[in-house]
Design an enzyme around this catalytic site. Structure first.
Site, PDB file in Angstrom:
ATOM      1  N   ARG A  66       0.846  -1.189   0.000  1.00 33.55           N
ATOM      2  CA  ARG A  66       0.000   0.000   0.000  1.00 33.55           C
ATOM      3  C   ARG A  66       0.884   1.243   0.000  1.00 33.55           C
ATOM      4  O   ARG A  66       2.013   1.227   0.469  1.00 33.55           O
ATOM      5  CB  ARG A  66      -0.910   0.013   1.237  1.00 33.55           C
ATOM      6  CG  ARG A  66      -2.117  -0.906   1.085  1.00 33.55           C
ATOM      7  CD  ARG A  66      -3.014  -0.826   2.306  1.00 33.55           C
ATOM      8  NE  ARG A  66      -2.386  -1.396   3.467  1.00 33.55           N
ATOM      9  CZ  ARG A  66      -1.811  -0.724   4.442  1.00 33.55           C
ATOM     10  NH1 ARG A  66      -1.807   0.605   4.428  1.00 33.55           N
ATOM     11  NH2 ARG A  66      -1.251  -1.328   5.442  1.00 33.55           N
ATOM     12  N   TYR A  96      -1.649  -3.420  -6.910  1.00 33.21           N
ATOM     13  CA  TYR A  96      -1.379  -4.191  -5.711  1.00 33.21           C
ATOM     14  C   TYR A  96      -2.497  -4.143  -4.661  1.00 33.21           C
ATOM     15  O   TYR A  96      -2.950  -3.064  -4.289  1.00 33.21           O
ATOM     16  CB  TYR A  96      -0.065  -3.719  -5.045  1.00 33.21           C
ATOM     17  CG  TYR A  96       0.301  -4.700  -3.959  1.00 33.21           C
ATOM     18  CD1 TYR A  96       0.932  -5.891  -4.276  1.00 33.21           C
ATOM     19  CD2 TYR A  96      -0.071  -4.475  -2.646  1.00 33.21           C
ATOM     20  CE1 TYR A  96       1.195  -6.834  -3.314  1.00 33.21           C
ATOM     21  CE2 TYR A  96       0.193  -5.415  -1.673  1.00 33.21           C
ATOM     22  CZ  TYR A  96       0.837  -6.591  -2.014  1.00 33.21           C
ATOM     23  OH  TYR A  96       1.073  -7.517  -1.048  1.00 33.21           O
ATOM     24  N   GLY A  97      -2.873  -5.259  -4.135  1.00 33.85           N
ATOM     25  CA  GLY A  97      -3.720  -5.446  -2.944  1.00 33.85           C
ATOM     26  C   GLY A  97      -4.578  -4.258  -2.573  1.00 33.85           C
ATOM     27  O   GLY A  97      -5.482  -3.858  -3.318  1.00 33.85           O
ATOM     28  N   LYS A 106      -9.658  -2.290   1.623  1.00 33.52           N
ATOM     29  CA  LYS A 106      -9.378  -1.168   2.526  1.00 33.52           C
ATOM     30  C   LYS A 106     -10.124   0.099   2.097  1.00 33.52           C
ATOM     31  O   LYS A 106     -10.613   0.857   2.920  1.00 33.52           O
ATOM     32  CB  LYS A 106      -7.860  -0.907   2.595  1.00 33.52           C
ATOM     33  CG  LYS A 106      -7.066  -2.116   3.094  1.00 33.52           C
ATOM     34  CD  LYS A 106      -7.456  -2.475   4.499  1.00 33.52           C
ATOM     35  CE  LYS A 106      -7.038  -3.855   4.938  1.00 33.52           C
ATOM     36  NZ  LYS A 106      -5.678  -4.088   5.345  1.00 33.52           N
ATOM     37  N   HIS A 141     -10.664  -2.447  11.546  1.00 35.19           N
ATOM     38  CA  HIS A 141      -9.578  -3.282  11.024  1.00 35.19           C
ATOM     39  C   HIS A 141      -9.356  -4.449  12.002  1.00 35.19           C
ATOM     40  O   HIS A 141      -8.354  -4.492  12.714  1.00 35.19           O
ATOM     41  CB  HIS A 141      -8.328  -2.401  10.902  1.00 35.19           C
ATOM     42  CG  HIS A 141      -7.214  -3.013  10.134  1.00 35.19           C
ATOM     43  ND1 HIS A 141      -5.896  -2.633  10.309  1.00 35.19           N
ATOM     44  CD2 HIS A 141      -7.193  -3.962   9.166  1.00 35.19           C
ATOM     45  CE1 HIS A 141      -5.136  -3.327   9.481  1.00 35.19           C
ATOM     46  NE2 HIS A 141      -5.888  -4.142   8.789  1.00 35.19           N
ATOM     47  N   SER A 193      -1.496  -3.979  10.019  1.00 33.55           N
ATOM     48  CA  SER A 193      -1.184  -4.926   8.949  1.00 33.55           C
ATOM     49  C   SER A 193       0.104  -5.685   9.271  1.00 33.55           C
ATOM     50  O   SER A 193       1.068  -5.092   9.774  1.00 33.55           O
ATOM     51  CB  SER A 193      -0.986  -4.176   7.626  1.00 33.55           C
ATOM     52  OG  SER A 193      -2.145  -3.445   7.321  1.00 33.55           O
ATOM     53  N   ALA A 194       0.101  -6.967   8.944  1.00 35.71           N
ATOM     54  CA  ALA A 194       1.283  -7.816   9.119  1.00 35.71           C
ATOM     55  C   ALA A 194       1.723  -7.942  10.575  1.00 35.71           C
ATOM     56  O   ALA A 194       2.909  -8.035  10.876  1.00 35.71           O
ATOM     57  CB  ALA A 194       2.438  -7.321   8.227  1.00 35.71           C
ATOM     58  N   CYS A 195       0.756  -7.959  11.506  1.00 26.80           N
ATOM     59  CA  CYS A 195       1.057  -8.194  12.931  1.00 26.80           C
ATOM     60  C   CYS A 195       0.395  -9.483  13.420  1.00 26.80           C
ATOM     61  O   CYS A 195       0.196  -9.663  14.617  1.00 26.80           O
ATOM     62  CB  CYS A 195       0.603  -7.022  13.786  1.00 26.80           C
ATOM     63  SG  CYS A 195       1.646  -5.567  13.625  1.00 26.80           S
ATOM     64  N   THR A 207      -4.097 -12.807  10.723  1.00 26.16           N
ATOM     65  CA  THR A 207      -4.505 -14.059  10.082  1.00 26.16           C
ATOM     66  C   THR A 207      -4.128 -15.249  10.975  1.00 26.16           C
ATOM     67  O   THR A 207      -4.915 -16.170  11.155  1.00 26.16           O
ATOM     68  CB  THR A 207      -3.861 -14.184   8.687  1.00 26.16           C
ATOM     69  OG1 THR A 207      -4.176 -12.990   7.950  1.00 26.16           O
ATOM     70  CG2 THR A 207      -4.390 -15.374   7.923  1.00 26.16           C
ATOM     71  N   ASP A 227      -9.393  -9.795   8.848  1.00 23.57           N
ATOM     72  CA  ASP A 227      -8.893  -8.431   8.575  1.00 23.57           C
ATOM     73  C   ASP A 227      -9.884  -7.316   8.904  1.00 23.57           C
ATOM     74  O   ASP A 227      -9.480  -6.270   9.384  1.00 23.57           O
ATOM     75  CB  ASP A 227      -8.494  -8.330   7.090  1.00 23.57           C
ATOM     76  CG  ASP A 227      -7.600  -7.137   6.803  1.00 23.57           C
ATOM     77  OD1 ASP A 227      -6.751  -6.805   7.657  1.00 23.57           O
ATOM     78  OD2 ASP A 227      -7.767  -6.511   5.741  1.00 23.57           O
ATOM     79  N   ARG A 240       1.923 -12.200  -0.743  1.00 30.82           N
ATOM     80  CA  ARG A 240       0.575 -12.476  -0.227  1.00 30.82           C
ATOM     81  C   ARG A 240      -0.038 -13.710  -0.863  1.00 30.82           C
ATOM     82  O   ARG A 240       0.318 -14.093  -1.982  1.00 30.82           O
ATOM     83  CB  ARG A 240      -0.342 -11.277  -0.541  1.00 30.82           C
ATOM     84  CG  ARG A 240       0.082  -9.967   0.120  1.00 30.82           C
ATOM     85  CD  ARG A 240      -0.496  -9.875   1.487  1.00 30.82           C
ATOM     86  NE  ARG A 240       0.017  -8.728   2.243  1.00 30.82           N
ATOM     87  CZ  ARG A 240      -0.591  -8.263   3.344  1.00 30.82           C
ATOM     88  NH1 ARG A 240      -1.696  -8.804   3.784  1.00 30.82           N
ATOM     89  NH2 ARG A 240      -0.048  -7.268   4.019  1.00 30.82           N
TER      90      ARG A 240
END
Ligand code: SAT
Ligand code: MN
Length: 583
Positions: free
Chosen positions: A70, A198-199, A207, A227, A249-251, A254, A276, A365
Site C-alpha cells: 500500500r 497491488y492489494g 481497505k 480493522h 497490517s502484518a502483525c 490471520t 482483517d 501475499r
C-alpha cells in the site's frame, strides 16, 4: 450484460467515455468466467501456473517491482471541508483531485478490456452488508475480487433492488509510481485508484471501501467499520465466545484468526470468521454483533509453516493466487520460513541470489477463499453476524506494553485504542520497524478525522449497557537480547482464555493505572516452559515508562486540537493522575 439500474448504467457509460476501453465485460462471478480469465492471464503472463500436482489451481502473480505494498503517501481523503479528513489523513479538495484523476484516466483503457465488477461486502442476505461496483482494467483484480468478495450476478441484483452502491474506478495505468494515486470521495461514496495493481491499492472492496468509505458511512448510520479479525473460541464444554481483534497490517491477524490450540489446551476449538475487517452493529438488545465484509483472505505469506499456522499452510495448497513469492526448481511456491524446499527463482523471477535479499517479497501475499480454511465458521454467512464478547487492541511493541491488560470500562477502552502504537511493517512502503501511533490499527484506514471517530466510539457508551470488554495485548515483547518473551502463535489461546474469563467475571484481576492485569496465576502457563520471572516481566507495568508513554499519547491527542472529545481528554487525565500518584 448490462443493468436495469439507470444510475449504474450512466456511471459505467461515463467511465467508458473517459477511459475508452476496447470492450466492456460485466462480471457475473461464474466458474466459467473465472476459468476464461485465468486462461487468458496464463497466456499473457499475468499469472503463472504453479506446480499443479502439488498446488492444484494455484497461480503466481509477479507485481511490478515498485508496486508491492500500500502507498499511504499517495492515499487521499477528498472532502469539501479539510477538517473532515483530519490530521490523520492526506487531504485534497474534490475539485483538485478530480482534475488530477480525470487527466490520468483519460484514454487509459485504450486497447484494454474494462471489467465491471458488482460486489457485496458481507453476506448477501445481511442487512449489515453494503454493495459496490468496481470498474477496472486488471483481470488480476477481477480474479482477486472474486475470492475476496461476493461478486457477480447476485450482488448486481441486490444493487439493483437497493439502488445505491459505492463506486470504485481503478486502472493500473502504466504502474508508474510517479503516476499513482488512491483517492476517496466519501461524500460521493466514490473511490478512484490509478497506477497500482497491488492489494489494498487495487482491490477496492477491501481497505478503500470496507474501511475508509465504510467508516464514514458507519458514523452516519451508527455502526463501526474496523480493522479487526473475528474469531470464535469454543471451550471443551462447548461454549463459544467471539472476539474481534485490531492489529496493524502484518502483525499476525490471520494467524490469530486461524489459531490451532496447542496440545496442552486439549478440547478447545477455534473458528475463523474473518482475518482483517469487522463491521460491528448494536442489535435491539444492545449486543454488539460482527460480520466480516470479506469472503476471502489476502494474507502475508512469509513465516507461514506447518508449525506457525498449519491451517494456513494447508489452506494455501489449492485454489490460491500467490503474489510475489519465490519458486523452487520444481515450480513450487517458496517463501522465507516455509521450512521445506529452497528457492530457485526470487519474487521477480530472477535466479535466486541470497545477496540480493529475501527470495519472497516480505509483503508477498496469498489470496484464498475463506471456505478453504479448515476452521472456517459457517456463521460467516449468518446475516445477523455473531455476538462479540471482547474487543482486543494490539500492536508490535518490543517493550512497555504488557502481554495483556483490560480497560477499566468502555470509555477508558477508547483511550486504550486511541493510544495504540506499533512498529511499522512491510505492508506499506516506507521504513520498517519504527514505532508510530496507530489508533485502533486504523491509522491508514480511517476515512475521516480521528477526533470525530473517537467521539463516535465514545457515543456507544450511551447506547448500550451491555458492551463488550476492551483489552490490549502485545505478543511481541522482547528481552535485552531481542528474544521474544512470549511464545505466541497457538499459545496466545491462553491469553484469550483469560480475556473470556474476565468477560464472564470468572477471574479476579490486579488494578493498575493503565487497567486490569492478570493476577500472578491468572494466565494458565501449565506445560509451558516459561520461567516465572519471564511471566513477571511480561506482566510488568513500569510506571516511569508509562508516564512517558501517556505523555506522548497526550501530545498526540493534543494534535487534534479542540475537536478532540472532552471525554477522551478526561480519561487521559485520569490515567496520568493515577500514574503520578504511584511514581
Ligand atoms: O494491501 S492490503 O491493504 O490489502 C493488506 C494490508 O496491508 O493489510
Ligand atoms: Mn489489514
Amino acid at each position: 450484460m448490462t443493468t436495469k439500474l439507470k444510475s449504474l448504467q450512466d456511471w459505467v457509460d461515463s467511465v467508458a467515455k473517459l477511459t475508452q476501453p476496447e470492450d466492456i465485460h460485466w462480471c457475473n462471478g461464474s466458474e466459467a468466467e473465472n476459468k476464461r480469465l485465468i486462461n487468458q492471464m496464463n497466456r499473457s503472463g499475468d499469472l503463472l501456473p504453479l506446480n499443479q500436482d502439488h498446488y492444484p489451481n494455484c497461480y503466481l502473480h509477479r507485481s511490478s517491482p515498485s508496486d508491492v505494498a500500500r502507498v499511504e503517501h499517495l492515499t487521499y481523503i477528498c472532502t469539501e471541508d479539510e477538517e473532515q479528513a483530519g490530521p490523520n489523513n492526506l487531504w485534497m479538495s474534490p475539485a483538485d483531485a478530480h482534475a488530477k484523476m480525470d487527466a490520468f484516466f483519460d484514454g487509459c483503457m485504450q486497447g484494454r478490456t474494462m471489467y465491471v465488477i458488482p460486489y457485496c461486502m458481507g453476506p448477501l442476505a445481511s442487512p449489515y452488508a453494503r454493495c459496490g461496483v468496481e470498474v477496472t482494467d486488471s483481470p488480476y483484480v477481477v480474479a482477486n475480487m472474486r475470492i475476496m468478495t461476493r461478486m457477480g450476478t447476485a450482488a448486481l441484483e441486490r444493487i439493483e433492488s437497493e439502488g445505491s452502491f459505492v463506486k470504485g474506478l481503478h486502472s493500473i495505468g502504466e504502474l508508474d509510481p510517479d503516476r499513482r494515486f488512491i483517492m476517496h470521495f466519501p461524500e460521493d461514496l466514490l473511490i478512484q485508484s490509478f497506477g497500482s495493481g497491488y492489494g489494498g491499492n487495487a482491490l477496492l472492496g477491501k481497505k478503500c471501501h470496507a474501511l475508509r468509505i465504510a467508516s464514514w458511512q458507519a458514523r452516519q448510520e451508527g455502526w463501526l467499520a474496523e480493522h479487526m479479525l473475528i474469531v470464535g473460541l469454543e471451550s471443551p464444554e462447548g461454549e463459544t465466545h467471539y472476539v474481534a481483534c485490531a492489529f496493524p497490517s502484518a502483525c499476525g491477524k490471520t494467524n490469530l484468526a486461524m489459531l490451532i490450540p496447542p496440545e496442552s489446551q486439549a478440547g478447545w476449538k477455534v473458528w475463523t470468521l474473518g482475518d482483517d475487517i469487522a463491521w460491528l452493529h448494536l442489535d435491539a438488545n444492545g449486543q454488539l454483533r460482527a460480520i466480516n465484509p470479506e469472503s476471502g483472505y489476502f494474507g502475508v505469506v512469509p513465516g507461514t509453516n506447518a508449525k506457525t499456522n498449519k491451517n494456513a499452510y494447508d489452506m494455501i495448497t489449492s485454489e490460491t493466487i500467490f503474489t510475489n513469492v519465490a519458486t523452487t526448481e520444481d515450480n513450487l511456491p517458496w517463501w522465507e520460513d516455509k521450512k521445506v524446499g529452497s528457492p530457485a527463482f526470487d519474487w521477480q523471477g530472477n535466479k535466486y541470489d541470497p545477496d540480493t535479499g529475501p527470495a519472497a517479497h516480505p509483503n508477498s501475499r496469498f489470496t484464498v477463499a475463506a471456505t478453504n480454511n479448515p476452521c472456517y465458521s459457517e456463521l460467516s454467512e449468518a446475516p445477523e453476524g455473531v455476538p462479540i464478547s471482547a474487543l482486543v487492541f494490539g500492536g508490535r511493541r518490543k517493550e512497555l506494553a504488557p502481554l495483556v491488560y483490560e480497560a477499566k470500562n468502555w470509555r477508558h477502552g477508547v483511550l486504550v485504542g486511541a493510544g495504540v502504537a506499533s512498529e511499522t511493517t512491510a505492508a506499506a512502503t516506507g521504513q520498517v520497524g519504527v514505532v508510530r501511533r496507530d489508533p485502533m490499527a486504523m491509522q491508514p484506514f480511517c476515512g475521516y478525522n480521528f477526533a470525530d471517530y473517537w467521539a463516535h466510539w465514545l457515543s456507544f457508551a450511551d447506547k448500550s449497557d451491555n458492551l463488550p470488554g476492551i483489552f490490549h495485548v502485545n505478543w511481541f515483547r522482547q528481552d535485552q537480547n531481542g528474544k521474544f518473551l512470549w511464545p505466541g502463535f497457538g499459545e496466545n489461546l491462553r491469553v484469550l482464555r483469560w480475556i473470556i474469563d474476565r468477560c464472564e467475571k470468572r477471574v479476579g484481576a490486579k488494578e493498575t493505572p493503565i487497567g486490569f492485569l492478570p493476577e500472578s496465576h491468572g494466565i494458565d502457563t501449565q506445560d509451558l516452559d516459561l520461567d516465572p520471572a519471564v511471566m513477571d516481566a511480561l506482566l510488568a507495568v513500569d510506571n516511569k515508562q508509562w508516564l512517558d508513554e501517556m505523555e506522548s499519547v497526550g501530545e498526540y491527542l493534543g494534535s487534534f486540537g479542540n475537536r478532540l472529545p472532552e471525554e477522551l481528554q478526561f480519561e487521559h487525565d485520569q490515567v496520568m493522575q493515577e500514574l503520578r500518584k504511584i511514581s
